[in-house]
Motif scaffolding. Structure first.
Motif, short mmCIF file in Angstrom:
data_model
loop_
_atom_site.label_atom_id
_atom_site.label_comp_id
_atom_site.label_asym_id
_atom_site.label_seq_id
_atom_site.Cartn_x
_atom_site.Cartn_y
_atom_site.Cartn_z
N ASP A 57 36.05 53.13 63.68
CA ASP A 57 36.67 54.17 62.87
C ASP A 57 36.73 55.50 63.61
OD1 ASP A 57 37.02 52.42 60.75
OD2 ASP A 57 35.02 52.86 59.93
N ASP A 58 36.29 55.49 64.84
CA ASP A 58 36.28 56.70 65.65
C ASP A 58 37.72 57.03 66.07
OD1 ASP A 58 35.96 58.76 67.43
OD2 ASP A 58 34.35 57.79 68.56
N GLY A 59 38.26 58.17 65.53
CA GLY A 59 39.64 58.53 65.83
C GLY A 59 39.89 58.80 67.29
N ALA A 60 38.95 59.50 67.94
CA ALA A 60 39.13 59.81 69.35
C ALA A 60 39.17 58.54 70.18
CB ALA A 60 38.01 60.73 69.83
N LEU A 61 38.29 57.58 69.85
CA LEU A 61 38.26 56.31 70.59
C LEU A 61 39.55 55.52 70.35
CD1 LEU A 61 36.30 54.87 72.47
CD2 LEU A 61 35.45 53.58 70.50
N LYS A 62 40.02 55.55 69.13
CA LYS A 62 41.28 54.85 68.82
C LYS A 62 42.45 55.46 69.60
CE LYS A 62 40.50 53.07 64.15
NZ LYS A 62 40.98 53.11 62.75
N ASN A 63 42.49 56.81 69.62
CA ASN A 63 43.59 57.47 70.34
C ASN A 63 43.51 57.20 71.84
OD1 ASN A 63 44.70 58.57 68.02
ND2 ASN A 63 43.42 60.41 68.13
N ASP A 64 42.27 57.17 72.36
CA ASP A 64 42.10 56.87 73.78
C ASP A 64 42.61 55.46 74.09
OD1 ASP A 64 41.44 57.45 76.35
OD2 ASP A 64 39.32 56.89 76.16
N ALA A 65 42.26 54.51 73.24
CA ALA A 65 42.73 53.14 73.43
C ALA A 65 44.25 53.07 73.30
CB ALA A 65 42.07 52.22 72.40
N LEU A 66 44.80 53.86 72.36
CA LEU A 66 46.25 53.85 72.16
C LEU A 66 46.98 54.39 73.38
CD1 LEU A 66 48.51 53.24 70.15
CD2 LEU A 66 48.25 55.56 69.25
N TYR A 67 46.41 55.40 74.02
CA TYR A 67 47.02 55.94 75.24
C TYR A 67 47.10 54.86 76.32
CZ TYR A 67 47.46 58.39 79.66
OH TYR A 67 47.87 58.78 80.91
N TRP A 68 45.97 54.16 76.53
CA TRP A 68 45.95 53.14 77.58
C TRP A 68 46.79 51.92 77.20
CZ3 TRP A 68 44.74 54.83 82.03
CH2 TRP A 68 43.80 55.85 82.19
N ILE A 69 46.90 51.66 75.91
CA ILE A 69 47.78 50.58 75.48
C ILE A 69 49.23 50.89 75.85
CG2 ILE A 69 48.81 49.49 73.43
CD1 ILE A 69 46.03 49.62 72.13
N SER A 70 49.67 52.12 75.56
CA SER A 70 51.05 52.49 75.88
C SER A 70 51.28 52.47 77.39
CB SER A 70 51.36 53.88 75.31
OG SER A 70 50.56 54.87 75.92
N SER A 71 50.28 52.88 78.17
CA SER A 71 50.42 52.85 79.63
C SER A 71 50.52 51.41 80.13
CB SER A 71 49.23 53.56 80.27
OG SER A 71 49.19 54.92 79.90
N ALA A 72 49.67 50.52 79.59
CA ALA A 72 49.73 49.12 80.00
C ALA A 72 51.07 48.49 79.62
CB ALA A 72 48.58 48.34 79.35
N GLU A 73 51.57 48.82 78.45
CA GLU A 73 52.87 48.28 78.03
C GLU A 73 53.99 48.82 78.92
OE1 GLU A 73 52.03 47.65 73.24
OE2 GLU A 73 52.68 49.61 74.01
N LEU A 74 53.87 50.06 79.35
CA LEU A 74 54.84 50.63 80.27
C LEU A 74 54.90 49.83 81.56
CD1 LEU A 74 56.77 52.79 81.44
CD2 LEU A 74 54.75 54.19 81.93
N PHE A 75 53.74 49.55 82.14
CA PHE A 75 53.70 48.79 83.40
C PHE A 75 54.09 47.32 83.18
CE2 PHE A 75 50.84 52.31 84.64
CZ PHE A 75 51.50 52.72 85.78
N ALA A 76 53.85 46.81 81.98
CA ALA A 76 54.20 45.41 81.69
C ALA A 76 55.69 45.26 81.39
CB ALA A 76 53.37 44.90 80.52
N GLY A 77 56.40 46.38 81.21
CA GLY A 77 57.84 46.31 80.92
C GLY A 77 58.16 46.16 79.46
N ALA A 78 57.15 46.30 78.58
CA ALA A 78 57.39 46.25 77.13
C ALA A 78 57.71 47.65 76.65
CB ALA A 78 56.17 45.67 76.42
N TYR A 79 58.94 48.13 77.00
CA TYR A 79 59.26 49.54 76.81
C TYR A 79 59.39 49.94 75.34
CZ TYR A 79 60.28 49.01 81.77
OH TYR A 79 60.18 48.73 83.10
N GLU A 80 59.94 49.09 74.52
CA GLU A 80 60.08 49.43 73.11
C GLU A 80 58.71 49.63 72.46
OE1 GLU A 80 62.72 50.10 71.54
OE2 GLU A 80 64.33 49.38 72.85
N ALA A 81 57.80 48.71 72.72
CA ALA A 81 56.44 48.83 72.16
C ALA A 81 55.73 50.03 72.76
CB ALA A 81 55.66 47.55 72.44
N ALA A 82 55.93 50.26 74.07
CA ALA A 82 55.29 51.40 74.72
C ALA A 82 55.78 52.71 74.13
CB ALA A 82 55.58 51.36 76.22
N LEU A 83 57.09 52.81 73.84
CA LEU A 83 57.64 54.04 73.26
C LEU A 83 57.03 54.30 71.88
CD1 LEU A 83 59.63 56.39 73.43
CD2 LEU A 83 61.38 54.87 72.46
N GLN A 84 56.91 53.27 71.08
CA GLN A 84 56.34 53.44 69.75
C GLN A 84 54.88 53.89 69.82
OE1 GLN A 84 56.72 49.94 67.33
NE2 GLN A 84 55.67 50.84 65.57
#
Length: 337
Positions: free
Chosen positions: A56-83
Motif C-alpha cells: 500500500d506504499d504509494g511511493a513504492l508503487k510509483n517507483d515500480a510503475l516508473y520501472w514498469i513503463s521503462s521496461a515496456e518501452l525497451f520491450a516495444g510495448a509502446y501503448e502500455a508504456a504510454l499509459q
C-alpha cells in the motif's frame, strides 16, 4: 520413475512460489530491477506488477510503475508504456527525482508511436527543465528526429546544429553530424525529385500540346482537302459549261449553215426542175434546136457539193450528240454537289 520426477518438479515449483510470496515488496522491487538490468523486460514487468499488488506504499508503487513503463518501452510495448508513464506523471510531483526522466521516456514513446507532433513539446519541456548538457543535447536530438520524420528538414538541421555547436562533448554529437549530412542529402534528393517531377509534367504538357496541334493540323488538312475538292468540282463544272457554250455556238453555226445549204439545195432543185421542164418543152417543139441547145450548169449541183452538204449535216448531228452528253454530265455534277 517418471511420476517421481514430476512430483519432485511440482514440489520445487511450490517451494519457489512460496519463497516468492514470502518476499517483501522491497525485495520484489529489487528482483524486478535486477531482471530489468539483465534485459529481461517482460519478466521485469511481471515482477514489478507484483510489487504494486503487494503493498500500500504509494511511493513504492510509483517507483515500480516508473520501472514498469521503462521496461515496456525497451520491450516495444509502446501503448502500455504510454499509459503507465502517464499514470506515473499524474501520481508524482514535478520535484520527484524521476519525474523528468519519465517525461523524457514519454517523448520517446510518442516518437516510436509516430506521434511526432506530440513528442516535440514533451522533449522541449524536458530540455528546458534539465541542466546537464548530455541530457539536454539528447532532448534536442530527439526533437531533430521528430522534425526530420515530419519532413521539416530545415528546422531539423538547425536543431542538430545546436548539438554540434553547443554540445561538442555530447554522446549525440556524432549522430547529430550524421543527421545533418543526411538532411543535406535528403534536400538534394527532394530537389532532384521536384526537378524530375517538373520535367515529367512539362514533358506531358509538351506531348499533350503536340497531340492537340496534330489533331488541329489533321482537321485543317481535311478542311483544305474538302475545299480543294469543291473547287475542283466548281472548276470542272465551269469548264463543262464553257465547252457546252462553245458546242452550242458551233451547233448553231452548223445548223445555220445546214439551213442555208438546204435552202440552196431547194432552189437548185427547183431550178433544175424548171430547166428540165423547159428543155422537154423545147425538145418537143424544136427537136433540132434542142439537140444543139447548151445545158445550164450554173444551177446544177456537182457531186462534190452534195458530199460537202452531207458531211456538214453529219457534223451538225455529231455536235448535237456531244452537246446532249455534256449537258447530261453537267446536270449529274450539279446534283452531286
Amino acid at each position: 520413475m517418471v511420476i517421481k520426477r514430476r512430483s519432485l518438479t511440482i514440489v520445487l515449483m511450490l517451494c519457489m512460489c512460496s519463497f516468492t510470496f514470502a518476499q517483501s515488496p522491497k525485495e520484489l522491487l529489487d528482483k524486478g530491477l535486477e531482471l530489468y538490468r539483465d534485459g529481461k523486460w517482460q519478466d521485469a514487468v511481471l515482477m514489478l506488477r507484483r510489487v504494486q499488488t503487494s503493498t500500500d506504499d504509494g511511493a513504492l508503487k510509483n517507483d515500480a510503475l516508473y520501472w514498469i513503463s521503462s521496461a515496456e518501452l525497451f520491450a516495444g510495448a509502446y501503448e502500455a508504456a504510454l499509459q503507465d508513464v502517464e499514470n506515473y506523471l499524474k501520481n508524482v510531483p514535478s520535484t520527484d527525482t524521476k519525474y523528468y526522466e519519465a517525461v523524457y521516456n514519454k517523448g520517446r514513446i510518442l516518437y516510436y508511436l509516430n506521434q511526432y507532433d506530440g513528442a516535440i513539446p514533451v522533449f522541449k519541456t524536458y530540455a528546458d527543465a534539465v541542466q546537464d548538457p548530455s541530457r539536454k543535447s539528447s532532448a534536442y536530438y530527439w526533437i531533430g528526429e521528430c522534425l526530420f520524420a515530419l519532413g521539416r528538414l530545415d528546422e531539423a538541421r538547425n536543431t542538430f546544429l545546436i548539438i554540434t555547436e553547443k554540445y561538442p562533448q555530447s554522446p549525440k554529437y556524432e549522430a547529430a553530424n550524421y543527421r545533418i549530412a543526411l538532411v543535406d542529402q535528403k534536400k538534394i534528393e527532394n530537389e532532384l525529385l521536384n526537378l524530375l517531377k517538373w520535367s515529367h509534367e512539362e514533358s506531358l504538357r509538351t506531348v499533350e500540346e503536340y497531340q492537340r496541334r496534330e489533331r488541329a493540323y489533321e482537321q485543317a488538312i481535311l478542311a483544305y482537302q474538302k475545299r480543294i475538292a469543291d473547287m475542283l468540282k466548281d472548276t470542272h463544272l465551269a469548264d463543262l459549261e464553257k465547252e457546252n457554250k462553245e458546242l452550242k455556238q458551233r451547233l448553231a453555226e452548223a445548223e445555220a449553215a445546214l439551213a442555208a445549204a438546204s435552202v440552196t439545195v431547194s432552189k437548185v432543185e427547183s431550178a433544175q426542175a424548171a430547166e428540165e421542164n423547159k428543155a422537154q418543152d423545147t425538145i418537143a417543139a424544136e427537136p433540132a434546136k434542142a439537140a444543139d441547145a447548151p445545158k445550164a450548169d450554173s444551177a446544177t449541183l456537182t457531186q462534190e457539193q452534195v458530199e460537202k452538204l452531207l458531211a456538214l449535216k453529219a457534223s451538225a448531228l455529231e455536235l448535237q450528240k456531244v452537246l446532249l452528253n455534256r449537258l447530261s454530265e453537267s446536270a449529274g455534277q450539279g446534283e452531286k454537289k
